[in-house]
Design a protein around this motif. Structure first.
Motif, PDB file in Angstrom:
ATOM      1  N   ASP A   1       0.815  -1.227   0.000  1.00 53.09           N
ATOM      2  CA  ASP A   1       0.000   0.000   0.000  1.00 53.09           C
ATOM      3  C   ASP A   1       0.843   1.270   0.000  1.00 53.09           C
ATOM      4  O   ASP A   1       0.284   2.376  -0.039  1.00 53.09           O
ATOM      5  CB  ASP A   1      -0.922   0.016   1.222  1.00 53.09           C
ATOM      6  CG  ASP A   1      -1.994  -1.056   1.156  1.00 53.09           C
ATOM      7  OD1 ASP A   1      -2.368  -1.434   0.028  1.00 53.09           O
ATOM      8  OD2 ASP A   1      -2.441  -1.522   2.223  1.00 53.09           O
ATOM      9  N   GLU A   2       2.151   1.125   0.077  1.00 58.08           N
ATOM     10  CA  GLU A   2       3.004   2.312   0.120  1.00 58.08           C
ATOM     11  C   GLU A   2       2.809   3.175  -1.123  1.00 58.08           C
ATOM     12  O   GLU A   2       2.815   2.660  -2.251  1.00 58.08           O
ATOM     13  CB  GLU A   2       4.481   1.908   0.209  1.00 58.08           C
ATOM     14  CG  GLU A   2       4.902   1.372   1.552  1.00 58.08           C
ATOM     15  CD  GLU A   2       6.363   0.976   1.574  1.00 58.08           C
ATOM     16  OE1 GLU A   2       7.039   1.142   0.519  1.00 58.08           O
ATOM     17  OE2 GLU A   2       6.838   0.508   2.615  1.00 58.08           O
ATOM     18  N   PRO A   3       2.625   4.478  -0.937  1.00 59.08           N
ATOM     19  CA  PRO A   3       2.531   5.359  -2.108  1.00 59.08           C
ATOM     20  C   PRO A   3       3.880   5.419  -2.816  1.00 59.08           C
ATOM     21  O   PRO A   3       4.918   5.536  -2.174  1.00 59.08           O
ATOM     22  CB  PRO A   3       2.158   6.715  -1.503  1.00 59.08           C
ATOM     23  CG  PRO A   3       2.675   6.652  -0.094  1.00 59.08           C
ATOM     24  CD  PRO A   3       2.538   5.221   0.332  1.00 59.08           C
ATOM     25  N   LYS A   4       3.834   5.320  -4.115  1.00 62.55           N
ATOM     26  CA  LYS A   4       5.072   5.411  -4.894  1.00 62.55           C
ATOM     27  C   LYS A   4       5.382   6.853  -5.293  1.00 62.55           C
ATOM     28  O   LYS A   4       6.506   7.161  -5.676  1.00 62.55           O
ATOM     29  CB  LYS A   4       4.983   4.519  -6.133  1.00 62.55           C
ATOM     30  CG  LYS A   4       4.931   3.028  -5.822  1.00 62.55           C
ATOM     31  CD  LYS A   4       4.861   2.217  -7.106  1.00 62.55           C
ATOM     32  CE  LYS A   4       4.989   0.716  -6.812  1.00 62.55           C
ATOM     33  NZ  LYS A   4       3.903   0.232  -5.940  1.00 62.55           N
TER      34      LYS A   4
ATOM     35  N   ASP B   1      -0.299   9.111  -6.027  1.00 63.07           N
ATOM     36  CA  ASP B   1      -0.912   7.981  -5.318  1.00 63.07           C
ATOM     37  C   ASP B   1      -1.700   8.448  -4.098  1.00 63.07           C
ATOM     38  O   ASP B   1      -2.653   7.779  -3.667  1.00 63.07           O
ATOM     39  CB  ASP B   1       0.155   6.980  -4.873  1.00 63.07           C
ATOM     40  CG  ASP B   1       0.704   6.160  -6.022  1.00 63.07           C
ATOM     41  OD1 ASP B   1       0.144   6.239  -7.133  1.00 63.07           O
ATOM     42  OD2 ASP B   1       1.695   5.438  -5.816  1.00 63.07           O
ATOM     43  N   LEU B   2      -1.309   9.582  -3.536  1.00 62.36           N
ATOM     44  CA  LEU B   2      -1.972  10.078  -2.329  1.00 62.36           C
ATOM     45  C   LEU B   2      -3.333  10.695  -2.615  1.00 62.36           C
ATOM     46  O   LEU B   2      -4.044  11.088  -1.681  1.00 62.36           O
ATOM     47  CB  LEU B   2      -1.071  11.106  -1.630  1.00 62.36           C
ATOM     48  CG  LEU B   2       0.227  10.527  -1.059  1.00 62.36           C
ATOM     49  CD1 LEU B   2       1.106  11.641  -0.508  1.00 62.36           C
ATOM     50  CD2 LEU B   2      -0.062   9.503   0.032  1.00 62.36           C
TER      51      LEU B   2
ATOM     52  N   ASP C   1      -5.655   8.938  -3.885  1.00 68.76           N
ATOM     53  CA  ASP C   1      -6.578   7.820  -3.699  1.00 68.76           C
ATOM     54  C   ASP C   1      -7.461   8.105  -2.470  1.00 68.76           C
ATOM     55  O   ASP C   1      -6.963   8.587  -1.443  1.00 68.76           O
ATOM     56  CB  ASP C   1      -5.780   6.528  -3.481  1.00 68.76           C
ATOM     57  CG  ASP C   1      -6.658   5.283  -3.489  1.00 68.76           C
ATOM     58  OD1 ASP C   1      -7.548   5.184  -2.621  1.00 68.76           O
ATOM     59  OD2 ASP C   1      -6.435   4.420  -4.341  1.00 68.76           O
TER      60      ASP C   1
ATOM     61  N   TRP D   1      -6.595   7.615   1.362  1.00 68.49           N
ATOM     62  CA  TRP D   1      -5.700   8.472   2.140  1.00 68.49           C
ATOM     63  C   TRP D   1      -6.411   9.702   2.714  1.00 68.49           C
ATOM     64  O   TRP D   1      -5.795  10.494   3.416  1.00 68.49           O
ATOM     65  CB  TRP D   1      -4.526   8.932   1.263  1.00 68.49           C
ATOM     66  CG  TRP D   1      -3.615   7.810   0.850  1.00 68.49           C
ATOM     67  CD1 TRP D   1      -3.491   7.260  -0.391  1.00 68.49           C
ATOM     68  CD2 TRP D   1      -2.718   7.088   1.692  1.00 68.49           C
ATOM     69  NE1 TRP D   1      -2.576   6.247  -0.388  1.00 68.49           N
ATOM     70  CE2 TRP D   1      -2.087   6.117   0.891  1.00 68.49           C
ATOM     71  CE3 TRP D   1      -2.396   7.153   3.045  1.00 68.49           C
ATOM     72  CZ2 TRP D   1      -1.143   5.228   1.406  1.00 68.49           C
ATOM     73  CZ3 TRP D   1      -1.460   6.270   3.563  1.00 68.49           C
ATOM     74  CH2 TRP D   1      -0.852   5.319   2.743  1.00 68.49           C
TER      75      TRP D   1
ATOM     76  N   ILE E   1      -3.291  12.231   5.747  1.00 67.69           N
ATOM     77  CA  ILE E   1      -2.044  12.800   5.227  1.00 67.69           C
ATOM     78  C   ILE E   1      -1.610  13.987   6.078  1.00 67.69           C
ATOM     79  O   ILE E   1      -2.422  14.864   6.399  1.00 67.69           O
ATOM     80  CB  ILE E   1      -2.226  13.258   3.762  1.00 67.69           C
ATOM     81  CG1 ILE E   1      -2.659  12.090   2.876  1.00 67.69           C
ATOM     82  CG2 ILE E   1      -0.932  13.881   3.229  1.00 67.69           C
ATOM     83  CD1 ILE E   1      -3.117  12.525   1.487  1.00 67.69           C
TER      84      ILE E   1
ATOM     85  N   GLN F   1      -8.348  16.182   0.045  1.00 68.55           N
ATOM     86  CA  GLN F   1      -8.073  15.004   0.874  1.00 68.55           C
ATOM     87  C   GLN F   1      -8.057  15.333   2.363  1.00 68.55           C
ATOM     88  O   GLN F   1      -7.797  14.461   3.198  1.00 68.55           O
ATOM     89  CB  GLN F   1      -6.708  14.388   0.475  1.00 68.55           C
ATOM     90  CG  GLN F   1      -6.679  13.752  -0.904  1.00 68.55           C
ATOM     91  CD  GLN F   1      -7.440  12.443  -0.936  1.00 68.55           C
ATOM     92  OE1 GLN F   1      -8.657  12.405  -0.814  1.00 68.55           O
ATOM     93  NE2 GLN F   1      -6.712  11.334  -1.102  1.00 68.55           N
TER      94      GLN F   1
ATOM     95  N   VAL G   1       1.513   8.979   6.806  1.00 70.30           N
ATOM     96  CA  VAL G   1       2.359   9.494   5.725  1.00 70.30           C
ATOM     97  C   VAL G   1       2.554  10.996   5.861  1.00 70.30           C
ATOM     98  O   VAL G   1       1.638  11.726   6.254  1.00 70.30           O
ATOM     99  CB  VAL G   1       1.755   9.155   4.340  1.00 70.30           C
ATOM    100  CG1 VAL G   1       0.375   9.790   4.171  1.00 70.30           C
ATOM    101  CG2 VAL G   1       2.672   9.598   3.206  1.00 70.30           C
TER     102      VAL G   1
ATOM    103  N   PRO H   1       9.536  10.175  -4.564  1.00 71.99           N
ATOM    104  CA  PRO H   1       8.380   9.990  -5.445  1.00 71.99           C
ATOM    105  C   PRO H   1       8.783   9.697  -6.892  1.00 71.99           C
ATOM    106  O   PRO H   1       9.780  10.235  -7.389  1.00 71.99           O
ATOM    107  CB  PRO H   1       7.640  11.328  -5.346  1.00 71.99           C
ATOM    108  CG  PRO H   1       8.087  11.912  -4.045  1.00 71.99           C
ATOM    109  CD  PRO H   1       9.504  11.484  -3.885  1.00 71.99           C
TER     110      PRO H   1
END
Length: 319
Positions: free
Chosen positions: A134-137, A141-142, A144, A147, A151, A187, A209, A231
């Motif tokens: 599930d780690e954001p690359k 991705d954040l 989504d 999250w 954050i 978000q 995160v 990133p």
């Protein structure tokens, strides 16, 4: 072809000058290593003055006006060096002896300093709260929904890593940049001011995160369940290097230190501490565990002329 530089002669002249005074805003343990290694190699002691970049600038400016300059070299950012050169007139042109150091790095600049390292900004995750899959690359991705409300962002509405993250992503172009940050604001992120406090919140598990984490700052957290992520889109960054102060009282020692700070020996120490560099031989010699944090794609960097506009835009988006 460039004429060979007699660095032994310059080192001998530097020893006669008695030392070099360097001022920097980079508060990192690696600086002590650099100073000690330089003195051991050349027999030239380093007097260091460490303070906030604004304090460094004012100290040098006031000393120049009083014609009592004590500082020889500033190890600082490209942006502040440019201001000091054009507004304060406290930066000397890079001497021709340092042309080789300018040419060997892929970090290029039009500013009168020798670029040496990058301070990069990315993500930090708490590995007890975020599974590997599930780690954001990257930043996108954040966006989504999973999250939302989870954050932590270093506040982009004020100076600091969050602002560098905001202005550094402008390289995507206005439409993509503004759309991304509007979606990020939706978000419902939490904001924090202060890089150390931000990291501690993630270490304690208050947030899974952190956005705009200073990647070199992961070093003190070795052994804890946290991870720094560069990133995939690239890292906003600050370009750091050495400028020689106009009227430096120890000109040979100043030039010698700048040359040493560009060497593989010095850059490997910075790289081990998580700072990026633009010299392939250094990247190849860096321990595998830190290489993903120093061999990264770079996004944008600070823009002093556009800073007020960027802060205004960040406040409009993030409230």
């Amino acid at each position: 072809a460039q004429t060979a530089v007699d660095w032994e002669a310059i080192a001998a002249a530097a020893r006669k000058e008695g030392g070099v005074t360097l001022s920097t805003g980079l508060e990192s343990p690696v600086m002590r290593v650099i100073f000690q290694n330089f003195e051991k190699k050349y027999g030239v002691p380093v007097n260091s003055l460490i303070g906030r970049p604004s304090e460094v600038r004012e100290r040098i400016r006031v000393a120049q006006i009083a014609q009592r300059q004590q500082v020889d070299v500033v190890f600082g950012s490209e942006a502040l060096t440019n201001i000091r050169y054009n507004e304060d007139r406290t930066v000397a042109d890079v001497p021709p002896q340092l042309r080789g150091d300018l040419d060997r790095t892929s970090l290029k600049t039009q500013v009168q300093f020798v670029p040496q390292i990058t301070i990069t900004y990315g993500l930090m995750v708490n590995q007890t709260q975020v599974k590997p899959e599930d780690e954001p690359k990257g930043f996108f991705d954040l966006l989504d929904p999973k999250w939302k409300g989870r954050i932590l962002i270093d506040d982009p509405r004020t100076n600091g890593p969050g602002h560098i993250y905001f202005i550094g992503t402008r390289v995507w172009g206005d439409a993509k940049h503004l759309d991304f940050h509007k979606r990020m604001a939706a978000q419902n992120p939490a904001f924090v001011i202060g890089t150390q406090e931000a990291a501690r919140k993630v270490v304690r598990g208050e947030y899974p995160v952190l956005v705009a984490f200073t990647l070199p700052d992961i070093t003190p957290y070795a052994g804890l369940p946290v991870k720094a992520i560069a990133p995939v889109e690239g890292c906003p960054f600050i370009l750091y290097g050495c400028s020689i102060v106009a009227g430096a009282p120890h000109p040979n020692a100043a030039m010698l230190f700048v040359h040493y700070n560009s060497s593989d020996e010095a850059l490997i120490e910075y790289a081990k501490a998580g700072f990026g560099c633009g010299v392939k031989s250094v990247i190849d010699a860096t321990p595998a565990n830190v290489r993903p944090l120093i061999d990264v794609k770079l996004l944008g960097t600070t823009d002093p002329k556009g800073q007020d506009e960027a802060l205004k835009a960040a406040k409009a988006i993030y409230g």
